[in-house]
Write a protein that holds these residues in place. Structure first.
Motif, short mmCIF file in Angstrom:
data_model
loop_
_atom_site.label_atom_id
_atom_site.label_comp_id
_atom_site.label_asym_id
_atom_site.label_seq_id
_atom_site.Cartn_x
_atom_site.Cartn_y
_atom_site.Cartn_z
N LEU A 9 0.92 -1.21 0.05
CA LEU A 9 0.12 0.22 -0.26
C LEU A 9 0.89 1.21 0.03
CD1 LEU A 9 -2.74 1.43 -0.03
CD2 LEU A 9 -2.69 1.07 2.70
N ARG A 10 1.92 1.08 0.82
CA ARG A 10 2.90 2.37 0.72
C ARG A 10 3.51 2.71 -0.75
NH1 ARG A 10 6.94 -0.14 5.19
NH2 ARG A 10 6.08 -1.74 3.51
N VAL A 11 3.84 1.51 -1.36
CA VAL A 11 4.24 1.86 -2.74
C VAL A 11 3.01 2.25 -3.66
CG1 VAL A 11 5.19 0.59 -4.78
CG2 VAL A 11 5.88 -0.04 -2.79
N GLN A 12 1.98 2.06 -3.64
CA GLN A 12 0.80 2.23 -4.36
C GLN A 12 0.67 3.83 -3.75
OE1 GLN A 12 -2.63 -0.12 -3.35
NE2 GLN A 12 -1.57 -1.94 -4.50
N LYS A 13 0.65 4.34 -2.73
CA LYS A 13 0.40 5.71 -2.43
C LYS A 13 1.50 6.50 -3.13
CE LYS A 13 -2.42 5.11 1.72
NZ LYS A 13 -2.56 5.50 3.29
N THR A 14 2.89 6.06 -2.92
CA THR A 14 4.01 6.63 -3.34
C THR A 14 3.86 6.91 -5.08
OG1 THR A 14 5.26 5.98 -1.69
CG2 THR A 14 6.46 6.86 -3.54
N ILE A 15 3.56 5.99 -5.54
CA ILE A 15 3.15 5.93 -7.12
C ILE A 15 2.19 7.04 -7.53
CG2 ILE A 15 2.36 4.70 -9.19
CD1 ILE A 15 3.96 2.23 -8.02
N THR A 16 0.98 6.96 -6.73
CA THR A 16 -0.19 8.03 -6.93
C THR A 16 0.35 9.39 -6.51
OG1 THR A 16 -1.74 6.16 -6.33
CG2 THR A 16 -2.49 8.59 -6.17
N ALA A 17 1.05 9.63 -5.46
CA ALA A 17 1.66 10.98 -5.20
C ALA A 17 2.73 11.37 -6.42
CB ALA A 17 2.33 10.94 -3.82
N ILE A 18 3.37 10.50 -6.89
CA ILE A 18 4.36 11.04 -8.01
C ILE A 18 3.32 11.43 -9.36
CG2 ILE A 18 6.02 10.34 -9.68
CD1 ILE A 18 7.21 8.87 -7.10
N ASP A 19 2.45 10.64 -9.74
CA ASP A 19 1.43 10.77 -10.87
C ASP A 19 0.86 12.19 -10.62
OD1 ASP A 19 1.93 8.50 -12.23
OD2 ASP A 19 0.07 7.52 -11.53
N GLN A 20 0.16 12.37 -9.38
CA GLN A 20 -0.45 13.59 -9.09
C GLN A 20 0.41 14.86 -9.14
OE1 GLN A 20 -2.44 12.64 -5.57
NE2 GLN A 20 -4.39 11.63 -6.72
N ALA A 21 1.43 14.72 -8.69
CA ALA A 21 2.56 16.05 -8.66
C ALA A 21 3.07 16.08 -10.10
CB ALA A 21 3.90 15.40 -7.92
N PHE A 22 3.30 14.97 -10.69
CA PHE A 22 3.74 15.21 -12.29
C PHE A 22 2.64 15.95 -13.18
CE2 PHE A 22 3.93 13.98 -16.66
CZ PHE A 22 5.22 14.39 -17.11
N GLU A 23 1.25 15.51 -12.89
CA GLU A 23 0.17 16.06 -13.69
C GLU A 23 0.04 17.47 -13.30
OE1 GLU A 23 -3.33 13.72 -12.91
OE2 GLU A 23 -2.36 12.01 -13.70
N GLU A 24 0.06 17.97 -11.90
CA GLU A 24 0.19 19.40 -11.56
C GLU A 24 1.51 20.06 -12.22
OE1 GLU A 24 0.36 19.43 -7.36
OE2 GLU A 24 -1.46 18.38 -7.13
N LEU A 25 2.58 19.41 -12.13
CA LEU A 25 3.54 20.45 -12.84
C LEU A 25 3.66 20.56 -14.16
CD1 LEU A 25 6.80 18.74 -10.68
CD2 LEU A 25 6.02 21.29 -11.08
N ILE A 26 3.03 19.57 -15.07
CA ILE A 26 3.06 19.43 -16.55
C ILE A 26 2.25 20.50 -16.86
CG2 ILE A 26 1.27 17.78 -17.04
CD1 ILE A 26 4.62 17.91 -18.70
N LEU A 27 1.22 20.90 -16.25
CA LEU A 27 0.41 22.09 -16.49
C LEU A 27 0.90 23.57 -16.24
CD1 LEU A 27 -2.92 20.63 -14.69
CD2 LEU A 27 -2.50 20.80 -17.17
N THR A 28 1.80 23.65 -15.47
CA THR A 28 2.49 24.87 -15.22
C THR A 28 4.19 25.06 -15.81
OG1 THR A 28 3.33 24.25 -13.13
CG2 THR A 28 1.00 25.22 -13.29
N THR A 29 4.56 24.20 -15.96
CA THR A 29 5.95 23.94 -16.37
C THR A 29 6.43 22.92 -17.55
OG1 THR A 29 6.33 23.74 -13.82
CG2 THR A 29 8.15 23.32 -15.20
N ASP A 30 7.28 23.62 -18.40
CA ASP A 30 7.68 22.98 -19.61
C ASP A 30 8.25 21.57 -18.97
OD1 ASP A 30 7.03 24.82 -21.27
OD2 ASP A 30 9.02 25.87 -21.03
N TYR A 31 8.04 20.49 -19.91
CA TYR A 31 8.49 19.11 -19.54
C TYR A 31 10.10 19.03 -19.34
CZ TYR A 31 9.62 14.15 -20.05
OH TYR A 31 9.96 12.90 -19.77
#
Length: 59
Positions: A9-31
């Motif tokens: 479950l910790r791994v799943q939560k970490t993967i989800t957190a990374i996914d969400q952070a990337f989705e937020e960043l890609i909206l405001t920052t060049d890849y």
């Protein structure tokens, strides 16, 4: 990034957190300008954790 459901479950939560952070960043920052440090900060994980997870993220 997809989890196959067999991870701890910790791994799943970490993967989800990374996914969400990337989705937020890609909206405001060049890849090309997204850094591991910023991604880790937004995901509220350590940079070392990101690097450990990086192999799983690319699958």
């Amino acid at each position: 990034m997809n989890s196959n459901g067999t991870e701890d479950l910790r791994v799943q939560k970490t993967i989800t957190a990374i996914d969400q952070a990337f989705e937020e960043l890609i909206l405001t920052t060049d890849y090309e300008k997204i850094t591991v440090a910023e991604l880790a900060r937004r995901a509220q994980i350590n940079k070392k954790t990101f690097h450990v997870m990086a192999g799983s993220l690319l699958r």
